[in-house]
Design an enzyme around this catalytic site. Structure first.
Site, mmCIF file in Angstrom:
data_model
loop_
_atom_site.group_PDB
_atom_site.id
_atom_site.type_symbol
_atom_site.label_atom_id
_atom_site.label_comp_id
_atom_site.label_asym_id
_atom_site.label_seq_id
_atom_site.Cartn_x
_atom_site.Cartn_y
_atom_site.Cartn_z
ATOM 1 N N ASN A 202 0.730 -1.243 -0.090
ATOM 2 C CA ASN A 202 0.102 -0.112 -0.154
ATOM 3 C C ASN A 202 0.661 1.384 -0.235
ATOM 4 O OD1 ASN A 202 -2.764 1.533 0.540
ATOM 5 N ND2 ASN A 202 -1.261 2.089 1.966
ATOM 6 N N HIS A 345 -6.404 7.926 -4.285
ATOM 7 C CA HIS A 345 -6.319 9.298 -4.454
ATOM 8 C C HIS A 345 -7.100 10.113 -3.635
ATOM 9 C CE1 HIS A 345 -6.482 12.907 -7.242
ATOM 10 N NE2 HIS A 345 -7.775 12.826 -6.946
ATOM 11 N N THR A 411 -8.323 1.954 -4.361
ATOM 12 C CA THR A 411 -8.317 1.300 -3.066
ATOM 13 C C THR A 411 -8.407 2.330 -2.079
ATOM 14 O OG1 THR A 411 -5.921 1.728 -3.729
ATOM 15 C CG2 THR A 411 -6.865 -0.491 -3.827
ATOM 16 N N GLU A 412 -8.214 3.809 -2.281
ATOM 17 C CA GLU A 412 -8.356 4.562 -1.154
ATOM 18 C C GLU A 412 -8.878 5.862 -1.683
ATOM 19 O OE1 GLU A 412 -5.113 5.529 1.437
ATOM 20 O OE2 GLU A 412 -4.626 3.334 1.842
ATOM 21 N N ASN A 413 -10.162 6.283 -1.321
ATOM 22 C CA ASN A 413 -10.538 7.682 -1.385
ATOM 23 C C ASN A 413 -11.565 8.189 -0.421
ATOM 24 O OD1 ASN A 413 -12.947 9.201 -3.284
ATOM 25 N ND2 ASN A 413 -11.012 10.002 -3.550
#
Length: 582
Positions: A202, A345, A411-413
């Site tokens: 990650n 993002h 995967t991340e926001n």
């Protein structure tokens, strides 16, 4: 405390970015403020995420070894207010409760990480494998599948076993490649019959830069100008080795996929008439996403990184570049080791060219860029995270163009808030989620191959050097309560509606979702206020019986919670008044 609606319409300068533009994406088109009503492709996966050190707690229980974050957070002055992840959300004990929250949210997937030292206390397989750690993750995976929630598993979310740091210098040492491969191979063996989506690392940018360049993160090393590049080089090799291990030993049996999750802020040139700014903006993105993505997709570092770091290294009188090199064999071995690309993002920056002197040998100065923000960009309190939705679509199209339109999972926001009294009616988070997911939908219409979205994060949690001062969660966690109760924020209801509709059916319905979500947080605020009152009373009784209690302890444990309770109650009353006026 009144709800903080810090998100408004974003009016920015119309700028152009000429970066290898895809034929079906017009970089010059000014549609940043428009909203597209429509739905996502059938089978699109909606989820939320967290990571081991940020949520599990139980830092020294059931045979778990020390991680670099256990050690780093216990050093005074490293973390805001000297917080640690020792107990955090206690998800090690409460994972079934959290899965119930996921089911209520109607999530399709949950992204979590496996703590390397929880299943290999020293990080070395031949030393010891901790069966209690394996049992914990096995139970978690089984419980997710029982509730029809797909596990997406990250192998490395920053918690390197401390023994490997002490013995070998962590990611500065090439030996990490084999140790990490042993760990990954054990995970494939134990969990791969049930896990089909694996993420090796990650945000390796943060591991390299903040762990080995600035020292802001564990292990806290400040090897300026060299440490980040060396760590990244070994991480890329470790990723490739794990991909090949899965490909050779497990893929035919387990039918899964292995990818990596990269962080990617967008960079937009300040001056669209200035070629130097346009090049600087591309350089910013290449030094960020391209640093890792270009070797994995194309076999070598971005040419602009090799040129700039090589030239500055020569000007510094060094015989070789501070950026390591891949041999021909290594280039072939690394290239193509990605079944899907995870992308995290959060925000965007305006970029302008700024030449730094050659003697300044740091990662940030190697880029020759300056980062700027528009003061009109919404900022809910975090000094780095501004809401700039249109940048999301642009970074997604950049990835499509640069890397052959790979399969992407977001995967991340998400967005955080920094408030002494957290407001459950998080209208700014609803606005951020609405705008960012809509830009993602536009990117899909542009032809970008996006398969899923992971809201960051399911719970409020330990936020690294910010401790518990920054909250990303859809669910509020009361960290002062030993039971760590969870309370839904308004964004829970909004996200649930988006998932159920698989997008945005029409304007009237979406506006109704926001209104309904705000109404539901009233009852959550009442529950949180009642819980805060109980905590305050319990603390008061304890302090009364403790004659050595300091004035500061009285302030932090009685006055602040009481004020927060009043804030929550006043907010609830104000909200009720507004709703009745309608």
């Amino acid at each position: 405390m009144l709800p903080r609606c810090a998100v408004g319409v974003c009016h920015v300068l119309v700028l152009v970015l000429c970066l290898s533009a895809a034929e079906d994406f017009d970089w010059t088109k000014n549609d940043r403020g428009s909203f597209y009503y429509g739905t996502f492709p059938s089978g699109f996966s909606w989820g939320a995420g967290g990571s081991a050190y940020q949520t599990e707690g139980a830092w020294d229980k059931d045979g778990k070894g020390l991680s670099i974050w256990d050690v780093f957070s216990h050093k005074k002055g490293k973390i805001f207010l000297n917080d640690t992840g020792d107990s955090s959300c206690e998800s090690y004990y409460k994972f079934r409760d959290d899965i119930a929250l996921m089911k209520e949210l109607k999530l399709n997937h949950y992204r979590f990480s496996i703590s390397w030292p929880r299943i290999m206390p020293t990080g070395i397989k031949t030393d010891h494998v901790n069966e209690k750690g394996i049992k914990y993750y096995s139970n978690l995976i089984d419980a997710l599948l029982e509730n029809q929630i797909t596990p997406i598993v990250t192998l490395y979310h920053w918690d390197l076993p401390q023994v490997l740091q002490e013995k070998y210098g962590g990611w500065q040492n090439i030996s990490m490649v084999n140790y990490f491969n042993d760990f990954a191979n054990l995970c494939f063996e134990k969990f791969g019959n049930r896990v089909k989506y694996w993420i090796t690392f990650n945000n390796p940018w943060s591991v390299a830069v903040e762990g080995y360049e600035t020292g802001e993160h564990a292990p806290g090393m400040k090897l300026r100008g060299t440490g980040a590049y060396r760590a990244a080089h070994h991480i890329i090799k470790a990723h490739a080795k794990v991909w090949h291990t899965y490909d050779t030993l497990w893929r035919n049996k387990q039918k899964g996929m292995v990818g990596i999750s990269l962080a990617g802020d967008w960079g937009e040139p300040v001056d669209m008439t200035n070629q130097k700014d346009i090049e600087a903006a591309e350089r910013y993105v290449q030094f960020y996403v391209g640093w890792f993505a270009t070797p994995i997709f194309h076999g070598d570092y971005p040419q602009v990184m090799k040129d700039f770091i090589g030239r500055k290294s020569a000007q510094q009188g060094l015989g070789t570049s501070r950026l390591p090199t891949f041999s021909s064999q290594e280039k072939s071995y690394v290239k193509g080791t990605c079944d899907f690309l995870g992308l995290g993002h959060f925000t965007t920056r305006y970029i302008t060219h700024k030449a730094y002197p050659a003697r300044s040998s740091t990662y940030f100065m190697d880029r020759d860029v300056a980062e700027l923000v528009d003061p009109r960009w919404p900022d809910p309190g975090s000094e780095w995270l501004y809401a700039v939705p249109w940048g999301f679509r642009r970074i997604l199209n950049f990835v499509k163009t640069q890397y052959g339109n790979p399969m992407i999972y977001i995967t991340e926001n998400g967005v955080s808030e920094k408030m002494p009294c957290t407001e459950l009616c998080d209208n700014w988070r609803i606005q951020y989620m609405k705008d960012y997911t809509n830009e993602m939908l536009k990117a899909i219409k542009d032809g970008v191959d996006i398969r899923g979205y992971t809201a960051w994060s399911l719970l409020d949690k330990f936020e690294w050097d910010e401790g518990y001062s920054e909250r990303f969660g859809l669910y509020y966690v009361d960290f002062k309560n030993k039971n760590k109760p969870r309370f839904p924020k308004a964004s829970v209801q909004f996200y649930k509606r988006v998932i159920t509709a698989n997008g945005f059916p029409n304007q009237r319905e979406v506006e109704n979702w926001k209104r309904t979500a705000t109404e539901t947080c009233f009852s959550s605020n009442q529950l949180l206020a009642a819980e805060a009152q109980r905590n305050t009373a319990a603390n008061l009784l304890r302090l009364i019986h403790d004659p050595l209690t300091s004035h500061m302890e009285m302030v932090t444990e009685i006055v602040v919670p009481t004020v927060c309770t009043l804030c929550i109650l006043l907010s609830a009353v104000f909200l009720m008044f507004l709703l009745r006026r309608r």
